[in-house]
Design a protein around this motif. Structure first.
Motif, PDB file in Angstrom:
ATOM      1  N   GLY A 257      38.769 -57.021  47.942  1.00 47.77           N
ATOM      2  CA  GLY A 257      39.115 -55.980  46.950  1.00 47.77           C
ATOM      3  C   GLY A 257      40.117 -56.760  45.848  1.00 47.77           C
TER       4      GLY A 257
ATOM      5  N   LYS B 192      44.456 -57.754  56.586  1.00 48.70           N
ATOM      6  CA  LYS B 192      44.488 -58.128  55.419  1.00 48.70           C
ATOM      7  C   LYS B 192      45.529 -58.840  54.500  1.00 48.70           C
ATOM      8  CE  LYS B 192      45.388 -53.648  52.334  1.00 48.70           C
ATOM      9  NZ  LYS B 192      46.002 -53.256  51.690  1.00 48.70           N
TER      10      LYS B 192
ATOM     11  N   HIS C 276      44.864 -61.334  41.788  1.00 46.61           N
ATOM     12  CA  HIS C 276      44.671 -60.030  42.832  1.00 46.61           C
ATOM     13  C   HIS C 276      45.581 -59.317  42.229  1.00 46.61           C
ATOM     14  CE1 HIS C 276      48.705 -60.291  44.666  1.00 46.61           C
ATOM     15  NE2 HIS C 276      48.005 -61.919  45.032  1.00 46.61           N
TER      16      HIS C 276
ATOM     17  N   ALA D 255      38.035 -44.634  48.971  1.00 45.92           N
ATOM     18  CA  ALA D 255      38.133 -46.206  49.455  1.00 45.92           C
ATOM     19  C   ALA D 255      39.664 -46.573  50.345  1.00 45.92           C
ATOM     20  CB  ALA D 255      37.420 -46.810  48.820  1.00 45.92           C
ATOM     21  N   ASN D 256      40.512 -45.318  50.398  1.00 45.06           N
ATOM     22  CA  ASN D 256      41.697 -45.591  50.999  1.00 45.06           C
ATOM     23  C   ASN D 256      42.166 -44.341  51.842  1.00 45.06           C
ATOM     24  OD1 ASN D 256      42.290 -47.594  49.411  1.00 45.06           O
ATOM     25  ND2 ASN D 256      43.616 -47.206  47.508  1.00 45.06           N
TER      26      ASN D 256
ATOM     27  N   ASP E 128      46.475 -47.676  51.881  1.00 41.87           N
ATOM     28  CA  ASP E 128      47.174 -49.035  51.306  1.00 41.87           C
ATOM     29  C   ASP E 128      48.358 -48.478  50.417  1.00 41.87           C
ATOM     30  OD1 ASP E 128      46.640 -49.873  49.270  1.00 41.87           O
ATOM     31  OD2 ASP E 128      44.432 -50.690  48.888  1.00 41.87           O
TER      32      ASP E 128
ATOM     33  N   THR F 131      42.834 -46.196  40.210  1.00 44.75           N
ATOM     34  CA  THR F 131      41.826 -46.711  40.156  1.00 44.75           C
ATOM     35  C   THR F 131      40.984 -45.899  38.972  1.00 44.75           C
ATOM     36  OG1 THR F 131      41.553 -47.359  42.352  1.00 44.75           O
ATOM     37  CG2 THR F 131      39.366 -47.339  41.102  1.00 44.75           C
TER      38      THR F 131
END
Length: 335
Positions: A33, A52, A61, A154-155, A168, A191
């Motif tokens: 990510g 992570k 990032h 996705a989380n 997350d 997002t």
């Protein structure tokens, strides 16, 4: 919220993490990510772990030191079956690493298109995630609540039994609880495709901002497609809103669900999902979302006929709305 100085007991040495991941071997990388990479590892102390590893190049990032510390401080205090489990962290030799319990089924977005994920399973996953968000909004502490700010499929992680866990928390914000219409001013983040448009343009963050994002996730689950992919040059949430208003959702629902889903369950689910996308004050709380999702599950588990391709969706939608939804919501159901 605990300071990172108070959480030294959660520190895991870089050597232990390196040993668990075979020195961050390429074959152990299970995710990538904007923050960096995620590795699967085996620890003698913790069992199977997810590591992570934040990128060492801070320009590459989106999560910096503040987000790293936020996630540690928040997750060290959160104890809920539908919240990801933080096992520890490493802040050593320029490395910033978060270590979680590994959830064997991965994230929900990987399963959206799967024909093997039944409607009942999808409902239970959504209920689990809703309970996790309710905990953040109402139950973390009597004096404050937490807004996640990056709710998306996705989380949402899934364990071996398909139990969902919100993950997350690097972008999360705390705000006062039990204050009517309270909000936090912050730079909009999250997002694209999931962000509440009102929050995006005003910077006013409330729990209803998460509710909007969760509504997008509900439609992802219903349609079997990710929200970050635009449809007909428009955001996914705009696309599903149009189909809901036109009463043509049956044309975009995941094909594998239509033949094995209870009609009442689908209609109740789609209605609460749509209400999550309405204007901020009109959106339900997560308590209300849970109530309606539970009823959708109850409909699915009750003996009744499944959806038929011969069903007139518009007529059934209106009839179901009149029968099972409060009069107060009828206007929103039929527009």
């Amino acid at each position: 919220m605990s300071s990172i100085e108070e959480l030294k007991h959660l520190q895991i040495s870089l050597q232990d993490i390196s040993d668990a991941t075979n020195n961050f071997a390429k074959e152990n990388c299970i995710g990538l990510g904007g923050y960096g990479k995620v590795y699967k590892g085996e620890s003698e102390k913790y069992g199977t772990i997810a590591v992570k590893r934040l990128s060492r190049n801070r320009e590459e990032h989106s999560q910096g030191d503040r987000e790293f510390k936020t996630e540690i401080a928040l997750l060290s205090n959160y104890k809920h079956e539908n919240i990801a489990t933080l096992l520890g962290y490493c802040d050593e030799d320029g490395e910033k690493i978060l270590v979680y319990k590994h959830e064997s089924q991965g994230s929900l977005d990987k399963h959206l298109k799967s024909a093997d994920l039944t409607w009942t399973q999808r409902l239970k996953i959504c209920l689990d995630a809703a309970h996790g968000l309710k905990y953040l909004h109402h139950d973390v502490a009597p004096e404050h609540r937490t807004m996640h700010r990056d709710v998306k499929s996705a989380n949402i992680l899934l364990d071996e039994n398909w139990k969902a866990k919100i993950s997350d928390f690097g972008l999360s914000k705390e705000g006062p609880a039990n204050v009517h219409s309270s909000f936090v001013i912050s730079n909009a983040c999250g997002t694209l495709g999931y962000i509440d448009p009102e929050y995006f343009y005003s910077g006013k963050l409330t729990p209803k901002s998460d509710v909007f994002s969760f509504g997008v996730v509900l439609f992802e689950v219903l349609c079997g497609r990710p929200a970050y992919v635009k449809v007909d040059r428009q955001f996914f949430f705009s696309w599903v809103q149009k189909h809901y208003k036109r009463q043509t959702l049956n044309t975009i629902i995941h094909s594998s669900l239509l033949e094995h889903s209870n009609l009442g369950s689908l209609l109740r689910f789609s209605t609460i999902a749509y209400q999550c996308l309405m204007n901020g004050e009109e959106r339900p709380t997560m308590k209300k979302v849970i109530e309606q999702l539970q009823k959708a599950l109850d409909h699915q588990l009750a003996p009744s006929r499944p959806w038929s391709h011969d069903d007139d969706y518009a007529a059934l939608h209106q009839r179901q709305s009149r029968c099972v939804f409060p009069v107060k919501l009828l206007f929103f159901t039929l527009i």
